[in-house]
Scaffold this motif. Structure first.
Motif, PDB file in Angstrom:
ATOM      1  N   LEU A   1     -11.583  13.668  -6.309  1.00 33.74           N
ATOM      2  CA  LEU A   1     -13.265  13.207  -6.013  1.00 33.74           C
ATOM      3  C   LEU A   1     -13.398  12.102  -5.280  1.00 33.74           C
ATOM      4  CD1 LEU A   1     -13.605  13.312 -10.045  1.00 33.74           C
ATOM      5  CD2 LEU A   1     -13.717  15.017  -8.350  1.00 33.74           C
ATOM      6  N   ALA A   2     -12.670  11.263  -5.035  1.00 32.41           N
ATOM      7  CA  ALA A   2     -13.104  10.030  -4.266  1.00 32.41           C
ATOM      8  C   ALA A   2     -13.165  10.506  -2.705  1.00 32.41           C
ATOM      9  CB  ALA A   2     -11.835   8.802  -4.303  1.00 32.41           C
ATOM     10  N   VAL A   3     -12.736  11.434  -2.166  1.00 33.50           N
ATOM     11  CA  VAL A   3     -12.791  11.902  -0.831  1.00 33.50           C
ATOM     12  C   VAL A   3     -14.131  12.836  -0.684  1.00 33.50           C
ATOM     13  CG1 VAL A   3     -10.424  11.534  -0.260  1.00 33.50           C
ATOM     14  CG2 VAL A   3     -11.263  13.711  -0.888  1.00 33.50           C
ATOM     15  N   LEU A   4     -14.600  13.108  -1.699  1.00 34.85           N
ATOM     16  CA  LEU A   4     -15.898  14.211  -1.676  1.00 34.85           C
ATOM     17  C   LEU A   4     -17.089  13.510  -0.907  1.00 34.85           C
ATOM     18  CD1 LEU A   4     -15.818  15.847  -5.144  1.00 34.85           C
ATOM     19  CD2 LEU A   4     -14.997  16.723  -2.909  1.00 34.85           C
ATOM     20  N   PRO A   5     -17.720  14.076   0.066  1.00 36.66           N
ATOM     21  CA  PRO A   5     -18.862  13.618   0.706  1.00 36.66           C
ATOM     22  C   PRO A   5     -20.100  13.361  -0.247  1.00 36.66           C
ATOM     23  CG  PRO A   5     -17.917  15.381   2.180  1.00 36.66           C
ATOM     24  CD  PRO A   5     -17.284  15.332   0.791  1.00 36.66           C
ATOM     25  N   GLY A   6     -20.510  12.190  -0.548  1.00 36.45           N
ATOM     26  CA  GLY A   6     -21.490  11.882  -1.463  1.00 36.45           C
ATOM     27  C   GLY A   6     -21.152  11.049  -2.695  1.00 36.45           C
ATOM     28  N   VAL A   7     -19.957  11.298  -3.090  1.00 32.61           N
ATOM     29  CA  VAL A   7     -19.467  10.605  -4.081  1.00 32.61           C
ATOM     30  C   VAL A   7     -19.282   9.099  -3.479  1.00 32.61           C
ATOM     31  CG1 VAL A   7     -17.611  10.319  -5.780  1.00 32.61           C
ATOM     32  CG2 VAL A   7     -18.457  12.630  -5.218  1.00 32.61           C
ATOM     33  N   ARG A   8     -19.869   8.284  -4.275  1.00 37.92           N
ATOM     34  CA  ARG A   8     -19.797   6.847  -3.934  1.00 37.92           C
ATOM     35  C   ARG A   8     -19.423   5.770  -4.894  1.00 37.92           C
ATOM     36  NH1 ARG A   8     -24.677   4.368  -5.726  1.00 37.92           N
ATOM     37  NH2 ARG A   8     -26.300   5.604  -6.401  1.00 37.92           N
ATOM     38  N   ASP A   9     -19.103   6.296  -6.087  1.00 39.53           N
ATOM     39  CA  ASP A   9     -18.856   5.607  -7.084  1.00 39.53           C
ATOM     40  C   ASP A   9     -17.965   6.175  -8.413  1.00 39.53           C
ATOM     41  OD1 ASP A   9     -19.221   2.879  -8.656  1.00 39.53           O
ATOM     42  OD2 ASP A   9     -19.954   4.151 -10.265  1.00 39.53           O
ATOM     43  N   ILE A  10     -17.010   5.874  -8.579  1.00 39.55           N
ATOM     44  CA  ILE A  10     -16.013   6.606  -9.677  1.00 39.55           C
ATOM     45  C   ILE A  10     -15.690   5.312 -10.584  1.00 39.55           C
ATOM     46  CG2 ILE A  10     -14.213   7.788 -10.218  1.00 39.55           C
ATOM     47  CD1 ILE A  10     -14.129   8.942  -7.196  1.00 39.55           C
ATOM     48  N   SER A  11     -15.989   5.594 -11.718  1.00 41.37           N
ATOM     49  CA  SER A  11     -15.800   4.767 -13.005  1.00 41.37           C
ATOM     50  C   SER A  11     -15.032   5.551 -14.187  1.00 41.37           C
ATOM     51  CB  SER A  11     -16.902   4.077 -13.505  1.00 41.37           C
ATOM     52  OG  SER A  11     -17.757   4.896 -13.747  1.00 41.37           O
TER      53      SER A  11
ATOM     54  N   VAL B   1     -17.978  18.627  -9.003  1.00 42.18           N
ATOM     55  CA  VAL B   1     -18.592  17.529  -8.573  1.00 42.18           C
ATOM     56  C   VAL B   1     -19.291  17.461  -7.346  1.00 42.18           C
ATOM     57  CG1 VAL B   1     -17.691  15.068  -8.075  1.00 42.18           C
ATOM     58  CG2 VAL B   1     -17.048  16.303 -10.242  1.00 42.18           C
ATOM     59  N   ALA B   2     -18.339  18.266  -6.345  1.00 46.07           N
ATOM     60  CA  ALA B   2     -18.922  18.497  -5.010  1.00 46.07           C
ATOM     61  C   ALA B   2     -20.052  19.117  -4.890  1.00 46.07           C
ATOM     62  CB  ALA B   2     -17.785  19.377  -4.284  1.00 46.07           C
ATOM     63  N   ALA B   3     -20.346  20.128  -5.939  1.00 46.16           N
ATOM     64  CA  ALA B   3     -21.737  20.784  -5.909  1.00 46.16           C
ATOM     65  C   ALA B   3     -22.640  19.822  -6.286  1.00 46.16           C
ATOM     66  CB  ALA B   3     -21.739  21.907  -6.978  1.00 46.16           C
ATOM     67  N   PHE B   4     -22.471  18.885  -7.320  1.00 45.92           N
ATOM     68  CA  PHE B   4     -23.267  17.753  -7.839  1.00 45.92           C
ATOM     69  C   PHE B   4     -23.663  16.679  -6.570  1.00 45.92           C
ATOM     70  CE2 PHE B   4     -22.942  19.133 -12.432  1.00 45.92           C
ATOM     71  CZ  PHE B   4     -24.048  18.715 -12.722  1.00 45.92           C
ATOM     72  N   ALA B   5     -22.684  16.581  -5.932  1.00 46.85           N
ATOM     73  CA  ALA B   5     -22.763  15.458  -4.824  1.00 46.85           C
ATOM     74  C   ALA B   5     -23.610  16.070  -3.614  1.00 46.85           C
ATOM     75  CB  ALA B   5     -21.351  14.967  -4.349  1.00 46.85           C
ATOM     76  N   ARG B   6     -23.549  17.313  -3.487  1.00 48.21           N
ATOM     77  CA  ARG B   6     -24.304  17.714  -2.403  1.00 48.21           C
ATOM     78  C   ARG B   6     -25.700  17.723  -2.706  1.00 48.21           C
ATOM     79  NH1 ARG B   6     -19.949  21.503  -2.340  1.00 48.21           N
ATOM     80  NH2 ARG B   6     -21.166  23.114  -3.524  1.00 48.21           N
ATOM     81  N   MET B   7     -26.103  17.713  -3.953  1.00 48.20           N
ATOM     82  CA  MET B   7     -27.725  17.577  -4.430  1.00 48.20           C
ATOM     83  C   MET B   7     -27.784  15.916  -4.875  1.00 48.20           C
ATOM     84  SD  MET B   7     -27.957  20.853  -6.706  1.00 48.20           S
ATOM     85  CE  MET B   7     -26.227  20.945  -7.322  1.00 48.20           C
ATOM     86  N   GLY B   8     -27.187  14.885  -4.286  1.00 52.92           N
ATOM     87  CA  GLY B   8     -27.498  13.688  -4.374  1.00 52.92           C
ATOM     88  C   GLY B   8     -26.730  12.901  -5.585  1.00 52.92           C
ATOM     89  N   VAL B   9     -26.065  13.508  -6.552  1.00 49.68           N
ATOM     90  CA  VAL B   9     -25.387  12.820  -7.617  1.00 49.68           C
ATOM     91  C   VAL B   9     -24.195  12.142  -7.102  1.00 49.68           C
ATOM     92  CG1 VAL B   9     -24.337  13.107  -9.867  1.00 49.68           C
ATOM     93  CG2 VAL B   9     -26.215  14.380  -9.329  1.00 49.68           C
ATOM     94  N   GLY B  10     -24.325  10.661  -6.923  1.00 53.12           N
ATOM     95  CA  GLY B  10     -23.328   9.889  -6.318  1.00 53.12           C
ATOM     96  C   GLY B  10     -22.407   9.119  -7.393  1.00 53.12           C
ATOM     97  N   ARG B  11     -22.838   9.043  -8.557  1.00 57.76           N
ATOM     98  CA  ARG B  11     -22.097   8.355  -9.533  1.00 57.76           C
ATOM     99  C   ARG B  11     -21.416   9.506 -10.353  1.00 57.76           C
ATOM    100  NH1 ARG B  11     -23.519   2.894 -10.010  1.00 57.76           N
ATOM    101  NH2 ARG B  11     -25.404   2.357  -8.903  1.00 57.76           N
ATOM    102  N   VAL B  12     -19.942   9.142 -10.876  1.00 64.32           N
ATOM    103  CA  VAL B  12     -19.293   9.953 -11.570  1.00 64.32           C
ATOM    104  C   VAL B  12     -18.379   9.180 -12.547  1.00 64.32           C
ATOM    105  CG1 VAL B  12     -17.459  11.817 -11.784  1.00 64.32           C
ATOM    106  CG2 VAL B  12     -19.124  11.755  -9.867  1.00 64.32           C
ATOM    107  N   ARG B  13     -18.346   9.252 -13.642  1.00 67.56           N
ATOM    108  CA  ARG B  13     -17.953   8.684 -14.809  1.00 67.56           C
ATOM    109  C   ARG B  13     -16.868   9.542 -15.376  1.00 67.56           C
ATOM    110  NH1 ARG B  13     -17.283   3.838 -17.138  1.00 67.56           N
ATOM    111  NH2 ARG B  13     -19.116   2.869 -15.976  1.00 67.56           N
ATOM    112  N   LEU B  14     -15.668   8.787 -15.402  1.00 67.12           N
ATOM    113  CA  LEU B  14     -14.442  10.001 -16.199  1.00 67.12           C
ATOM    114  C   LEU B  14     -14.607   9.443 -17.395  1.00 67.12           C
ATOM    115  CD1 LEU B  14     -11.487   9.907 -13.403  1.00 67.12           C
ATOM    116  CD2 LEU B  14     -13.606  11.690 -13.818  1.00 67.12           C
ATOM    117  N   THR B  15     -14.571  10.262 -18.572  1.00 63.94           N
ATOM    118  CA  THR B  15     -14.847  10.224 -20.056  1.00 63.94           C
ATOM    119  C   THR B  15     -13.788  11.008 -20.649  1.00 63.94           C
ATOM    120  OG1 THR B  15     -16.511  11.580 -20.640  1.00 63.94           O
ATOM    121  CG2 THR B  15     -16.954   9.413 -19.733  1.00 63.94           C
ATOM    122  N   GLY B  16     -13.763  10.869 -22.150  1.00 65.24           N
ATOM    123  CA  GLY B  16     -13.233  11.920 -23.041  1.00 65.24           C
ATOM    124  C   GLY B  16     -13.932  12.096 -24.410  1.00 65.24           C
TER     125      GLY B  16
END
Length: 327
Positions: free
Chosen positions: A86-96, A55-70
């Motif tokens: 995940l919430a404290v990673l730079p660039g992560v702005r939305d966790i659902s 997730v940190a790698a994705f966030a460094r490339m501009g992926v700010g939304r993360v959804r936890l699923t199953g």
């Protein structure tokens, strides 16, 4: 921040759907077959530290939304711990979170405190017997308790996902809409997708005519505001207190604006629900790749993303079940 993550068709990838388990306590008829036992072995699940690296790698490339699923993500032990990482990673702005809500009453407060702010809840019927038929379990009361716990915890918005199935729950759509308006939830109507035998046998319905009926019944108009980073097209009541979203991957596909990829519990990136292109990250992570190498691998994976799905022309192409991909 690295240059944004863009596929070969010019679509910017800004949304990662992250499966934390392929297990589920329900057996919804369109998602996982009864008696299914082909689950991933726990030693192949990505650990929390591995998920956080990805997730940190994705966030460094501009992926700010993360959804936890199953599967059902609340079956993964210590999930709030992962959320807090995940919430404290730079660039992560939305966790659902997407959930069936059967376990939500136990975890809502901890998840909110950890950083989840929005939830989607699968609810295909307001009839107890119908829900038991769809889910294979007596699930209705626990889901209702989970919904109330979610409201009390402060999640906003709470979206209810209803997969519309001809002859199963299509007669309940007006009732479900009114229920959501009364409770302050957002209803989202979804066309069943032909993933695996379960998806292909789900009494598909085109939701276009349903939308027209709801627009007329509730005087809905297109919503101006964005309500998440997904493909739903939203309509609202005049006072904006009632909103319904329509997700139509079959009758009116949204491939041209697709902004997401999915990662399964074993670290496999899937570029499209309706295609087979995939890229395995777990072997790289466990071989000790550097952050730069991990980012390069993700960019290579995105190059595999197809232009569109082929659900209409090749309905039997995808043999994996929805639960194996990540919802």
């Amino acid at each position: 921040m690295q240059p944004s993550l863009t596929d070969r068709f010019g679509r910017r990838i800004s949304y990662l759907r992250l499966s934390v388990t392929d297990r589920c306590d329900l057996r919804c008829s369109y998602c996982m077959p009864k008696g299914f036992s082909g689950f991933e072995e726990p030693e192949n699940w990505l650990r929390f530290d591995e998920i956080t690296r990805v997730v940190a790698a994705f966030a460094r490339m501009g992926v700010g939304r993360v959804r936890l699923t199953g599967g059902e993500p609340l079956l993964r032990r210590h999930l709030p711990q992962l959320v807090s990482q995940l919430a404290v990673l730079p660039g992560v702005r939305d966790i659902s979170l997407s959930t069936n809500a059967t376990q939500l009453h136990k975890h809502a407060q901890a998840l909110y405190a950890a950083g989840v702010r929005r939830i989607n809840v699968s609810l295909d019927s307001l009839d107890k017997a119908c829900m038991e038929k769809i889910t294979g379990r007596d699930s209705f009361s626990s889901i209702m308790a989970g919904l109330q716990a979610g409201k009390q915890a402060g999640f906003s918005p709470v979206k209810l996902n209803m997969v519309v199935m001809r002859g199963v729950n299509d007669h309940e759509i007006m009732r479900m809409a009114q229920f959501c308006f009364d409770e302050g939830f957002i209803l989202r109507l979804i066309e069943a997708m032909p993933m695996g035998d379960t998806g292909r046998n789900s009494q598909y319905m085109d939701i276009g005519p349903i939308r027209d009926e709801l627009v007329k019944a509730f005087q809905l108009t297109p919503a101006a505001e964005e309500l998440g980073g997904g493909p739903a097209r939203y309509w609202s009541t005049a006072d904006r207190k009632g909103t319904i979203g329509f997700i139509s991957p079959i009758s009116q596909h949204f491939c041209a604006t697709c902004n997401r990829v999915r990662m399964s519990v074993d670290g496999t990136l899937y570029m499209c629900l309706g295609q087979e292109e995939k890229f395995e990250l777990r072997p790289l992570l466990r071989a000790g790749v550097s952050d730069a190498e991990l980012e390069s691998a993700i960019r290579n994976a995105i190059e595999l993303k197809p232009e569109r799905h082929e659900f209409n022309s090749q309905r039997h192409k995808i043999i994996r079940f929805m639960s194996q991909t990540g919802g």
